[in-house]
Design a protein around this motif. Structure first.
Motif, PDB file in Angstrom:
ATOM      1  N   VAL A   9      12.307  50.838  55.168  1.00 26.69           N
ATOM      2  CA  VAL A   9      12.036  52.262  55.005  1.00 26.69           C
ATOM      3  C   VAL A   9      10.743  52.568  55.752  1.00 26.69           C
ATOM      4  N   SER A  10      10.755  53.588  56.591  1.00 27.33           N
ATOM      5  CA  SER A  10       9.603  53.955  57.403  1.00 27.33           C
ATOM      6  C   SER A  10       8.534  54.662  56.570  1.00 27.33           C
ATOM      7  N   HIS A  11       7.280  54.409  56.949  1.00 24.59           N
ATOM      8  CA  HIS A  11       6.133  55.050  56.295  1.00 24.59           C
ATOM      9  C   HIS A  11       5.179  55.574  57.368  1.00 24.59           C
ATOM     10  N   PRO A  12       4.498  56.695  57.119  1.00 23.75           N
ATOM     11  CA  PRO A  12       3.477  57.153  58.065  1.00 23.75           C
ATOM     12  C   PRO A  12       2.405  56.066  58.207  1.00 23.75           C
ATOM     13  N   VAL A  78      -2.303  60.732  57.986  1.00 26.05           N
ATOM     14  CA  VAL A  78      -1.845  60.356  59.325  1.00 26.05           C
ATOM     15  C   VAL A  78      -2.237  61.424  60.341  1.00 26.05           C
ATOM     16  N   SER A  79      -2.379  62.659  59.880  1.00 27.78           N
ATOM     17  CA  SER A  79      -2.751  63.756  60.787  1.00 27.78           C
ATOM     18  C   SER A  79      -4.211  63.664  61.241  1.00 27.78           C
ATOM     19  N   LYS A  80      -5.001  62.775  60.639  1.00 29.92           N
ATOM     20  CA  LYS A  80      -6.412  62.613  61.010  1.00 29.92           C
ATOM     21  C   LYS A  80      -6.594  61.685  62.213  1.00 29.92           C
ATOM     22  N   ALA A  81      -5.508  61.061  62.683  1.00 34.75           N
ATOM     23  CA  ALA A  81      -5.610  60.129  63.809  1.00 34.75           C
ATOM     24  C   ALA A  81      -6.192  60.834  65.023  1.00 34.75           C
ATOM     25  N   THR A  82      -7.074  60.131  65.713  1.00 39.84           N
ATOM     26  CA  THR A  82      -7.701  60.693  66.904  1.00 39.84           C
ATOM     27  C   THR A  82      -8.202  59.561  67.793  1.00 39.84           C
ATOM     28  N   LEU A  86      -4.053  55.995  66.657  1.00 40.44           N
ATOM     29  CA  LEU A  86      -2.871  56.821  66.851  1.00 40.44           C
ATOM     30  C   LEU A  86      -2.122  57.057  65.538  1.00 40.44           C
ATOM     31  N   ALA A  87      -1.307  58.107  65.523  1.00 36.61           N
ATOM     32  CA  ALA A  87      -0.458  58.433  64.374  1.00 36.61           C
ATOM     33  C   ALA A  87       0.973  58.030  64.701  1.00 36.61           C
ATOM     34  N   GLY A  88       1.671  57.489  63.719  1.00 39.35           N
ATOM     35  CA  GLY A  88       3.066  57.117  63.928  1.00 39.35           C
ATOM     36  C   GLY A  88       3.722  56.778  62.612  1.00 39.35           C
ATOM     37  N   LYS A  89       4.734  55.949  62.711  1.00 37.74           N
ATOM     38  CA  LYS A  89       5.404  55.493  61.503  1.00 37.74           C
ATOM     39  C   LYS A  89       5.890  54.070  61.719  1.00 37.74           C
ATOM     40  N   SER A  90       6.044  53.366  60.632  1.00 37.02           N
ATOM     41  CA  SER A  90       6.516  51.985  60.697  1.00 37.02           C
ATOM     42  C   SER A  90       8.010  51.975  61.020  1.00 37.02           C
TER      43      SER A  90
END
Length: 166
Positions: A9-12, A78-82, A86-90
């Motif tokens: 199952v994917s997670h942020p 996850v929206s704080k990535a800079t 990076l922001a993504g998901k597993s």
């Protein structure tokens, strides 16, 4: 060691990506550097990881592969990535799963067993693998490290009987 089928199952997640060879010393050094960057980012941005750290290995070209090292976080965090974080998901979907206990030096043996079992079962790997570091440095003695290894399977293996969500 038991190898099971799972439905990941994917997670942020937030992560740092790099390209590496299969040299264990290079992998160890770059994983350590990535976790240092991520730990600083988590503290600086008041983020708490919501699961164990992980490393995703993909896009093997015969000499190098891409490696994403990260932490699962909330959808808000996850929206704080800079920058280099990076922001993504597993990864998600069908996977072979094994639990490796002990030193990272013997991880290749576990991978070899998994690859043999995947071939024997007639499954097809996509080439993406990932490790979830349940117990590692700073949490346990080396003999007690626990790493869950996933090898993503072709979507045709998605509906295999006995697969469990992970």
């Amino acid at each position: 060691m038991t190898i099971t089928r799972a439905h990941a199952v994917s997670h942020p997640m937030i992560y740092v990506t790099t390209r590496i060879s299969m040299d264990p010393a290079e992998i160890s050094a770059k994983v350590g550097k990535a976790f240092d960057i991520l730990q600083g980012f988590l503290v600086q941005n008041h983020i708490t990881a919501v699961g164990a750290p992980l490393a995703i290995y993909r896009d093997w070209n015969g000499k190098t592969m891409a490696m994403d090292v990260g932490f699962p976080v909330t959808a808000v965090d996850v929206s704080k990535a800079t920058g280099e974080v990076l922001a993504g998901k597993s990864p998600e979907g069908p996977a072979a799963r094994a639990v490796h206990k002990g030193s990272y030096a013997s991880l290749r043996d576990t991978y070899g067993s998994m690859e043999a079992d995947i071939r024997k079962a007639g499954w097809k790997s996509t080439g993406t693998t990932w490790e979830v570091y349940v117990k590692g440095p700073g949490m346990a003695e080396e003999a007690d490290y626990e790493t869950v290894i996933y090898m993503q399977l072709d979507a045709a293996d998605l509906e295999l009987p006995g697969a469990v969500a992970q």
